[in-house]
Design an enzyme around this catalytic site. Structure first.
Site, mmCIF file in Angstrom:
data_model
loop_
_atom_site.group_PDB
_atom_site.id
_atom_site.type_symbol
_atom_site.label_atom_id
_atom_site.label_comp_id
_atom_site.label_asym_id
_atom_site.label_seq_id
_atom_site.Cartn_x
_atom_site.Cartn_y
_atom_site.Cartn_z
ATOM 1 N N HIS A 1 -42.604 -81.381 16.156
ATOM 2 C CA HIS A 1 -43.474 -80.725 15.174
ATOM 3 C C HIS A 1 -43.353 -81.293 13.769
ATOM 4 O O HIS A 1 -44.298 -81.196 12.994
ATOM 5 C CB HIS A 1 -43.207 -79.212 15.147
ATOM 6 C CG HIS A 1 -43.832 -78.497 16.311
ATOM 7 N ND1 HIS A 1 -43.547 -78.812 17.619
ATOM 8 C CD2 HIS A 1 -44.764 -77.503 16.371
ATOM 9 C CE1 HIS A 1 -44.250 -78.029 18.419
ATOM 10 N NE2 HIS A 1 -45.005 -77.240 17.697
ATOM 11 N N ARG B 1 -49.707 -48.654 6.270
ATOM 12 C CA ARG B 1 -48.270 -48.977 6.449
ATOM 13 C C ARG B 1 -47.885 -49.207 7.900
ATOM 14 O O ARG B 1 -46.729 -49.096 8.283
ATOM 15 C CB ARG B 1 -47.382 -47.893 5.844
ATOM 16 C CG ARG B 1 -47.605 -47.718 4.359
ATOM 17 C CD ARG B 1 -46.396 -47.126 3.687
ATOM 18 N NE ARG B 1 -46.621 -47.030 2.270
ATOM 19 C CZ ARG B 1 -47.192 -45.978 1.682
ATOM 20 N NH1 ARG B 1 -47.554 -44.944 2.407
ATOM 21 N NH2 ARG B 1 -47.377 -45.971 0.388
ATOM 22 N N HIS C 1 -53.891 -78.949 16.383
ATOM 23 C CA HIS C 1 -52.431 -78.880 16.228
ATOM 24 C C HIS C 1 -51.709 -79.467 17.449
ATOM 25 O O HIS C 1 -50.823 -80.317 17.311
ATOM 26 C CB HIS C 1 -52.049 -77.407 16.005
ATOM 27 C CG HIS C 1 -50.593 -77.156 15.988
ATOM 28 N ND1 HIS C 1 -49.783 -77.557 14.947
ATOM 29 C CD2 HIS C 1 -49.773 -76.561 16.886
ATOM 30 C CE1 HIS C 1 -48.542 -77.222 15.215
ATOM 31 N NE2 HIS C 1 -48.503 -76.600 16.381
ATOM 32 N N LYS D 1 -39.513 -69.699 26.173
ATOM 33 C CA LYS D 1 -39.599 -69.368 24.738
ATOM 34 C C LYS D 1 -38.861 -68.060 24.469
ATOM 35 O O LYS D 1 -38.134 -67.927 23.477
ATOM 36 C CB LYS D 1 -41.059 -69.288 24.266
ATOM 37 C CG LYS D 1 -41.111 -68.843 22.800
ATOM 38 C CD LYS D 1 -42.125 -69.422 21.902
ATOM 39 C CE LYS D 1 -41.852 -69.002 20.459
ATOM 40 N NZ LYS D 1 -43.016 -68.913 19.621
ATOM 41 N N LYS E 1 -44.013 -62.865 15.316
ATOM 42 C CA LYS E 1 -44.489 -63.387 14.030
ATOM 43 C C LYS E 1 -45.966 -63.049 13.866
ATOM 44 O O LYS E 1 -46.767 -63.324 14.758
ATOM 45 C CB LYS E 1 -44.299 -64.898 13.952
ATOM 46 C CG LYS E 1 -42.847 -65.306 13.844
ATOM 47 C CD LYS E 1 -42.688 -66.798 13.619
ATOM 48 C CE LYS E 1 -41.224 -67.143 13.419
ATOM 49 N NZ LYS E 1 -40.981 -68.588 13.356
ATOM 50 N N HIS F 1 -46.826 -82.043 12.518
ATOM 51 C CA HIS F 1 -47.449 -81.364 11.369
ATOM 52 C C HIS F 1 -47.949 -82.371 10.341
ATOM 53 O O HIS F 1 -49.033 -82.219 9.781
ATOM 54 C CB HIS F 1 -46.442 -80.443 10.675
ATOM 55 C CG HIS F 1 -46.290 -79.120 11.359
ATOM 56 N ND1 HIS F 1 -45.105 -78.443 11.416
ATOM 57 C CD2 HIS F 1 -47.181 -78.352 12.007
ATOM 58 C CE1 HIS F 1 -45.274 -77.324 12.075
ATOM 59 N NE2 HIS F 1 -46.527 -77.245 12.453
ATOM 60 N N ARG G 1 -33.394 -71.580 17.958
ATOM 61 C CA ARG G 1 -34.831 -71.414 17.708
ATOM 62 C C ARG G 1 -35.413 -72.633 16.984
ATOM 63 O O ARG G 1 -36.592 -72.945 17.132
ATOM 64 C CB ARG G 1 -35.055 -70.129 16.905
ATOM 65 C CG ARG G 1 -36.408 -69.519 17.147
ATOM 66 C CD ARG G 1 -36.446 -68.084 16.715
ATOM 67 N NE ARG G 1 -37.823 -67.638 16.599
ATOM 68 C CZ ARG G 1 -38.163 -66.385 16.368
ATOM 69 N NH1 ARG G 1 -37.265 -65.457 16.227
ATOM 70 N NH2 ARG G 1 -39.437 -66.053 16.272
HETATM 71 P P1 NAD Z 1 -57.377 -70.033 18.026
HETATM 72 O O1 NAD Z 1 -57.097 -68.591 18.099
HETATM 73 O O2 NAD Z 1 -58.083 -70.539 16.819
HETATM 74 O O3 NAD Z 1 -58.148 -70.450 19.367
HETATM 75 C C1 NAD Z 1 -58.653 -71.757 19.524
HETATM 76 C C2 NAD Z 1 -60.146 -71.700 19.870
HETATM 77 O O4 NAD Z 1 -60.295 -71.235 21.215
HETATM 78 C C3 NAD Z 1 -60.948 -70.746 18.999
HETATM 79 O O5 NAD Z 1 -62.215 -71.305 18.769
HETATM 80 C C4 NAD Z 1 -61.098 -69.508 19.893
HETATM 81 O O6 NAD Z 1 -62.243 -68.740 19.572
HETATM 82 C C5 NAD Z 1 -61.219 -70.135 21.243
HETATM 83 N N1 NAD Z 1 -60.849 -69.313 22.384
HETATM 84 C C6 NAD Z 1 -59.710 -68.598 22.557
HETATM 85 N N2 NAD Z 1 -59.674 -68.086 23.782
HETATM 86 C C7 NAD Z 1 -60.806 -68.460 24.413
HETATM 87 C C8 NAD Z 1 -61.308 -68.273 25.731
HETATM 88 N N3 NAD Z 1 -60.607 -67.621 26.661
HETATM 89 N N4 NAD Z 1 -62.516 -68.805 26.034
HETATM 90 C C9 NAD Z 1 -63.202 -69.537 25.109
HETATM 91 N N5 NAD Z 1 -62.752 -69.773 23.867
HETATM 92 C C10 NAD Z 1 -61.568 -69.244 23.522
HETATM 93 O O7 NAD Z 1 -56.041 -70.894 18.090
HETATM 94 P P2 NAD Z 1 -54.890 -71.031 19.189
HETATM 95 O O8 NAD Z 1 -54.842 -72.467 19.543
HETATM 96 O O9 NAD Z 1 -55.009 -70.027 20.262
HETATM 97 O O10 NAD Z 1 -53.603 -70.661 18.331
HETATM 98 C C11 NAD Z 1 -53.305 -71.325 17.135
HETATM 99 C C12 NAD Z 1 -52.836 -70.303 16.125
HETATM 100 O O11 NAD Z 1 -51.685 -69.649 16.666
HETATM 101 C C13 NAD Z 1 -52.420 -70.906 14.801
HETATM 102 O O12 NAD Z 1 -52.924 -70.119 13.766
HETATM 103 C C14 NAD Z 1 -50.902 -70.847 14.840
HETATM 104 O O13 NAD Z 1 -50.345 -70.720 13.560
HETATM 105 C C15 NAD Z 1 -50.672 -69.621 15.674
HETATM 106 N N6 NAD Z 1 -49.381 -69.602 16.365
HETATM 107 C C16 NAD Z 1 -48.607 -68.509 16.209
HETATM 108 C C17 NAD Z 1 -47.378 -68.451 16.839
HETATM 109 C C18 NAD Z 1 -46.525 -67.237 16.678
HETATM 110 O O14 NAD Z 1 -45.346 -67.286 17.031
HETATM 111 N N7 NAD Z 1 -47.067 -66.135 16.197
HETATM 112 C C19 NAD Z 1 -46.938 -69.510 17.637
HETATM 113 C C20 NAD Z 1 -47.773 -70.610 17.796
HETATM 114 C C21 NAD Z 1 -48.999 -70.656 17.142
#
Ligand code: NAD
Length: 359
Positions: free
Chosen positions: A240, A117, A261, A219, A139, A244, A233
């Site tokens: 996007h 929990r 993305h 942000k 989120k 998307h 927001r």
């Molecule tokens: P990710 O976590 O998949 O990272 C992208 C790639 O980079 C992966 O292969 C990862 O292993 C690699 N990586 C990360 N840091 C590294 C480093 N320092 N050195 C080498 N490799 C590294 O994706 P992302 O682009 O970081 O984030 C996308 C995700 O974030 C999506 O799932 C999206 O939905 C989410 N997101 C969430 C929010 C939120 O408000 N919570 C906002 C935007 C995006």
């Protein structure tokens, strides 16, 4: 610029050395029973050694590794992590540190929010996108099959630690994905930030630190002014709606190379700027600048008339549609977005034509 801790809604975002001090201090004050660090295969290799070398604690520590990449941001992976936590003796006083990109911080935040929990967690974003975007807003969650972020909860970490040195190992295409969101932050919120982003090519690493800091400030300011996600927001969705649809189209179509993305969002930013010219009178010179700057960093993608038709069809499934209408965020000027704009479909074809023309 003086980089200071940012106060988000219910937690703080620490930068560089202050982040390291925050974690070490937290371990002294909270005395968690056990420390768990969630990594993916890339952050295990590239980020964990540096992170561990900054930790100053004798609290027992376990590493949990998951497979990298969005296809693994699924409930099955959460089940693996819940089992690992349970088998490794995690209790309600344990602390989970999520060390990775947005996939790891979103999934790890959800796992921590639901294990027994809810246990405490800290996010240490290692990708540019996770630093400037996923670090703010609380989120957490996972995808349900192809449906992005359908399962999740809003829950805050104890803190977020941004250390820009992690970016040294981030692949260039992943770096660009974060930049697309930074460009967006400038366009929807701050002309001066947009101008700084436009000169990114000539900037030093120290300047990048400041740009990351300012992006998080933007942000955070947007999110804290609109907790209920009613108005401001929604402006974060600039670029996007089309982005998307383009991303999904490329994913579903075996003839097309998948776009990340941020790469799809970058195209969405150019298309939305053109639509802003047509619908809201944004000066054409601004749209041309957006196209030129995006063109410096992102390779141009070509789309046929039929493909654009399919992309328009996909927009009809956007989660943010209201009563079947596709709602766009457009710009009256830089820093002056307007939400819930409805655009004639013919204009979308023209926007793609504009994107493909040389500036
Ligand atoms: P990710 O976590 O998949 O990272 C992208 C790639 O980079 C992966 O292969 C990862 O292993 C690699 N990586 C990360 N840091 C590294 C480093 N320092 N050195 C080498 N490799 C590294 O994706 P992302 O682009 O970081 O984030 C996308 C995700 O974030 C999506 O799932 C999206 O939905 C989410 N997101 C969430 C929010 C939120 O408000 N919570 C906002 C935007 C995006």
């Amino acid at each position: 610029m003086n980089i200071k801790t940012i106060q988000a809604q219910g937690y703080s975002i620490y930068f560089n050395d202050e982040g390291t001090s925050f974690i070490n201090q937290l371990l002294v004050e909270k005395k968690p029973s056990k420390l768990f660090i969630l990594v993916d295969d890339h952050t295990n290799e590239h980020c964990l050694p540096m992170f561990l070398s900054s930790l100053c604690t004798d609290i027992p520590l376990e590493i949990i590794e998951i497979e990298s990449g969005e296809p693994h941001k699924q409930i099955d992976t959460c089940v693996q992590v819940w089992y690992a936590l349970s088998e490794l003796g995690a209790d309600r006083k344990s602390l989970l540190i999520n060390l990775g990109g947005g996939m790891v911080t979103d999934l790890g935040g959800f796992v921590a929010s639901t294990y027994m929990r809810g246990i405490d967690f800290v996010n240490v974003p290692t990708s540019l996108l996770a630093m400037v975007d996923a670090s703010v807003g609380g989120k957490t969650g996972v995808d349900l099959g192809a449906l992005k972020n359908l399962i999740g909860v809003i829950n805050n970490p104890l803190g977020v630690v941004i250390r820009t040195e992690f970016l040294d190992t981030l692949p260039a295409n992943e770096l660009r994905c974060g930049m697309a969101e930074m460009f967006k932050h400038g366009l929807i919120y701050s002309e001066s930030y947009w101008q700084k982003m436009c000169s990114l090519n000539e900037l030093s690493v120290a300047a990048l630190d400041e740009l990351i800091y300012e992006s998080v400030l933007i942000k955070n300011s947007i999110v804290t002014q609109d907790i209920g996600e009613q108005h401001l927001r929604k402006t974060l969705n600039y670029g996007h709606t089309l982005g998307h649809a383009i991303e999904s189209y490329c994913l579903q179509n075996p003839d097309r190379e998948c776009l990340l993305h941020g790469e799809a969002v970058a195209i969405g930013l150019v298309l939305s700027s053109y639509l802003s010219v047509k619908e809201l009178g944004l000066p054409l010179s601004v749209a041309n600048k957006v196209k030129a700057v995006i063109g410096e960093f992102f390779e141009k993608q070509f789309f046929t008339y039929e493909e654009i038709t399919d992309i328009c069809q996909l927009m009809r499934f956007d989660k943010k549609n209201v009563r079947g209408n596709v709602h766009f965020v457009l710009l009256e000027a830089i820093g002056k977005p307007k939400i819930d704009c409805i655009v004639p479909y013919e204009e979308i074809y023209k926007a793609f034509e504009y994107y493909l023309e040389e500036v």
